[in-house]
Design a protein around this motif. Structure first.
Motif, mmCIF file in Angstrom:
data_model
loop_
_atom_site.group_PDB
_atom_site.id
_atom_site.type_symbol
_atom_site.label_atom_id
_atom_site.label_comp_id
_atom_site.label_asym_id
_atom_site.label_seq_id
_atom_site.Cartn_x
_atom_site.Cartn_y
_atom_site.Cartn_z
ATOM 1 N N LEU A 74 0.918 -1.459 0.226
ATOM 2 C CA LEU A 74 0.098 0.072 -0.114
ATOM 3 C C LEU A 74 0.908 1.339 -0.201
ATOM 4 O O LEU A 74 0.600 2.070 -0.755
ATOM 5 C CB LEU A 74 -1.010 -0.019 1.331
ATOM 6 N N ALA A 75 1.976 1.305 0.565
ATOM 7 C CA ALA A 75 2.925 2.347 0.924
ATOM 8 C C ALA A 75 3.564 2.838 -0.688
ATOM 9 O O ALA A 75 3.789 3.718 -0.960
ATOM 10 C CB ALA A 75 3.856 2.114 1.761
ATOM 11 N N HIS A 76 3.932 1.556 -1.210
ATOM 12 C CA HIS A 76 4.653 1.663 -2.460
ATOM 13 C C HIS A 76 3.448 2.226 -3.691
ATOM 14 O O HIS A 76 3.880 3.048 -4.430
ATOM 15 C CB HIS A 76 4.879 0.242 -3.039
ATOM 16 N N LEU A 77 2.400 1.777 -3.815
ATOM 17 C CA LEU A 77 1.295 2.264 -4.675
ATOM 18 C C LEU A 77 0.932 3.720 -4.364
ATOM 19 O O LEU A 77 0.559 4.272 -5.180
ATOM 20 C CB LEU A 77 0.275 0.948 -4.647
ATOM 21 N N LEU A 78 0.729 4.071 -3.072
ATOM 22 C CA LEU A 78 0.374 5.287 -2.808
ATOM 23 C C LEU A 78 1.546 6.105 -2.835
ATOM 24 O O LEU A 78 1.519 7.624 -2.518
ATOM 25 C CB LEU A 78 -0.509 5.411 -1.617
ATOM 26 N N ASP A 79 2.903 5.786 -2.717
ATOM 27 C CA ASP A 79 3.987 6.576 -3.138
ATOM 28 C C ASP A 79 4.230 7.493 -1.619
ATOM 29 O O ASP A 79 4.252 8.420 -1.799
ATOM 30 C CB ASP A 79 4.109 7.631 -4.191
ATOM 31 N N MET A 80 4.087 6.752 -0.379
ATOM 32 C CA MET A 80 3.933 7.349 0.796
ATOM 33 C C MET A 80 4.822 6.693 1.763
ATOM 34 O O MET A 80 5.315 5.540 1.616
ATOM 35 C CB MET A 80 2.591 7.357 1.551
ATOM 36 N N PRO A 81 5.614 7.568 2.944
ATOM 37 C CA PRO A 81 6.543 6.654 3.591
ATOM 38 C C PRO A 81 5.717 5.610 4.562
ATOM 39 O O PRO A 81 4.625 5.609 4.829
ATOM 40 C CB PRO A 81 6.967 8.006 4.681
ATOM 41 N N HIS A 82 6.547 4.486 4.754
ATOM 42 C CA HIS A 82 6.006 3.316 5.266
ATOM 43 C C HIS A 82 5.245 3.454 6.872
ATOM 44 O O HIS A 82 4.492 2.749 7.153
ATOM 45 C CB HIS A 82 6.821 2.163 5.173
ATOM 46 N N GLU A 83 6.378 4.460 7.469
ATOM 47 C CA GLU A 83 5.800 4.727 8.879
ATOM 48 C C GLU A 83 4.507 5.310 8.996
ATOM 49 O O GLU A 83 4.011 5.277 10.219
ATOM 50 C CB GLU A 83 7.008 5.568 9.510
ATOM 51 N N LYS A 84 4.067 5.711 8.013
ATOM 52 C CA LYS A 84 2.474 6.279 8.329
ATOM 53 C C LYS A 84 1.523 5.072 8.153
ATOM 54 O O LYS A 84 0.321 5.439 8.259
ATOM 55 C CB LYS A 84 2.383 7.293 7.107
ATOM 56 N N PHE A 85 2.029 4.144 7.976
ATOM 57 C CA PHE A 85 0.828 2.872 8.161
ATOM 58 C C PHE A 85 1.103 2.028 9.152
ATOM 59 O O PHE A 85 2.286 1.595 9.647
ATOM 60 C CB PHE A 85 1.263 1.934 6.631
ATOM 61 N N HIS A 86 -0.121 1.388 9.830
ATOM 62 C CA HIS A 86 0.000 0.914 10.981
ATOM 63 C C HIS A 86 -0.660 -0.470 10.906
ATOM 64 O O HIS A 86 -1.765 -0.390 10.561
ATOM 65 C CB HIS A 86 -0.580 1.716 12.181
ATOM 66 N N SER A 87 0.065 -1.528 11.304
ATOM 67 C CA SER A 87 -0.513 -3.049 11.240
ATOM 68 C C SER A 87 -1.491 -3.140 12.171
ATOM 69 O O SER A 87 -0.938 -3.139 13.496
ATOM 70 C CB SER A 87 0.666 -4.012 10.823
ATOM 71 N N VAL A 88 -2.274 -3.854 11.907
ATOM 72 C CA VAL A 88 -3.337 -4.452 13.167
ATOM 73 C C VAL A 88 -3.886 -5.719 12.716
ATOM 74 O O VAL A 88 -4.458 -5.995 11.596
ATOM 75 C CB VAL A 88 -4.626 -3.496 13.300
ATOM 76 N N VAL A 89 -3.748 -6.713 13.746
ATOM 77 C CA VAL A 89 -4.382 -8.089 13.492
ATOM 78 C C VAL A 89 -5.397 -8.298 14.515
ATOM 79 O O VAL A 89 -5.143 -8.109 15.726
ATOM 80 C CB VAL A 89 -3.422 -9.135 13.655
ATOM 81 N N VAL A 90 -6.678 -8.528 13.948
ATOM 82 C CA VAL A 90 -7.710 -8.860 14.700
ATOM 83 C C VAL A 90 -8.079 -10.328 14.959
ATOM 84 O O VAL A 90 -8.285 -11.035 13.923
ATOM 85 C CB VAL A 90 -9.031 -8.073 14.500
ATOM 86 N N PHE A 91 -8.290 -10.833 15.797
ATOM 87 C CA PHE A 91 -8.869 -12.286 16.211
ATOM 88 C C PHE A 91 -10.124 -12.225 16.574
ATOM 89 O O PHE A 91 -10.605 -11.382 17.340
ATOM 90 C CB PHE A 91 -7.837 -13.091 17.069
#
Length: 327
Positions: free
Chosen positions: A237-254
């Motif tokens: 997503l960061a690559h496609l939007l051409d944005m810094p990766h640190e602006k993206f936050h990973s969340v896993v929901v069980f």
């Protein structure tokens, strides 16, 4: 699948084994059916039994062999004046009710069984077909149920003026494949990429392990570390939007069916815990203009939802991970 073919064999062979009457017997039987219908009515047991016998044994009547001899000469065409011989050459009359009943009862026992159990065979066949289809679609159904649970929770507990939710996003990869993201939450505090796991049993794992373990009744099933799986989502997503990766936050929901047996990172847990985690980001990383641009880009880049997109994504995963990927 083999059970389905076995069921077909069981259905077909009894049907082929049904005994058929001769043409003359079927003609007489049909006349008897008509007579019962006229005199006794459709509700008569005798009519119903005779009609059933006709339907079973007269579908393909046996053609009687004819004598190939042709009579020539006038002396052979003269009527026989002997009353005794004339009586034997008279056309056959209708079978009596008793004779029809005896003939119906003397049918092949295997044919009778086939006729009686045919509805059961049909129900069994369609039941096996439904079971096979359900088993094949079970992972997809479970995934949809889990995603729907998280979708409703995000919509209910996140302020829509601050957070915009995009569900079920399939993105193209550089190698020609695809990656599928369950939920994307766009806000001025960053972009939250959510991976949903609708699993049951005990879950063991930590951030550094390549494989986590699901335990159900002492049986263990390894599955891909969802944090690593979601890392690929955030990088894509960061690559496609051409944005810094640190602006993206990973969340896993069980989902609640799973019981997390090891201490998990802050961004892994149940829905309520992850809502708290998302709201814990209170420093603005994007302005409203950036937020709108991200939403427009995601909507323009993502592939159209539908069966074709899902089918191609599953095919890519099976080829990439040899059928062992967590979908």
């Amino acid at each position: 699948m083999k059970w389905i073919f076995l069921c077909l064999v069981v259905m077909v062979f009894p049907a082929k084994a049904i005994k058929q009457y001769t043409e003359s017997s079927c003609i007489l039987l049909k006349q008897q059916v008509t007579d019962y219908k006229r005199r006794l009515g459709k509700n008569s047991p005798l009519y119903a039994k005779t009609k059933a016998s006709f339907d079973i044994h007269c579908q393909s009547p046996i053609v009687a062999k004819r004598n190939g001899k042709i009579s020539l000469g006038n002396h052979q065409t003269k009527q026989n004046t002997n009353p005794a011989l004339t009586q034997t050459k008279q056309a056959p009359t209708l079978l009596s009710e008793k004779s029809i009943q005896v003939k119906a009862n003397q049918s092949d026992p295997l044919s009778q069984l086939a006729y009686m159990f045919m509805p059961i065979f049909l129900l069994l066949f369609f039941g096996l077909m439904a079971l096979y289809y359900f088993k094949k679609k079970l992972p997809e159904i479970k995934g949809w149920i889990g995603e729907n649970h998280v979708r409703k929770g995000l919509k209910k507990y996140l302020d829509e003026t601050k957070y915009t939710i995009i569900n079920d996003v399939t993105l193209p990869l550089e190698d020609g494949g695809t990656t599928q993201i369950d939920h994307i939450v766009v806000s001025t505090f960053g972009v939250f990429v959510i991976e949903t796991k609708n699993m049951s049993g005990w879950i063991f794992g930590n951030e550094r392990q390549a494989k986590w373990t699901q335990t159900i009744h002492r049986s263990k099933y390894p599955f891909q570390n969802p944090l690593r799986q979601n890392y690929k989502h955030t990088k894509t997503l960061a690559h496609l939007l051409d944005m810094p990766h640190e602006k993206f936050h990973s969340v896993v929901v069980f989902t609640p069916n799973a019981e997390l047996k090891t201490k998990m990172p802050n961004n892994v847990g149940y829905l309520k815990e992850m809502l708290v985690y998302i709201k814990s980001f209170d420093q603005e990383a994007l302005d409203n203009k950036n937020k709108l641009e991200i939403l427009d880009l995601v909507k323009s880049i993502k592939l159209d939802q539908g069966r074709k997109t899902n089918k191609e994504h599953v095919k890519y995963l099976k080829e990439e991970h040899k059928g062992n990927a967590a979908i």
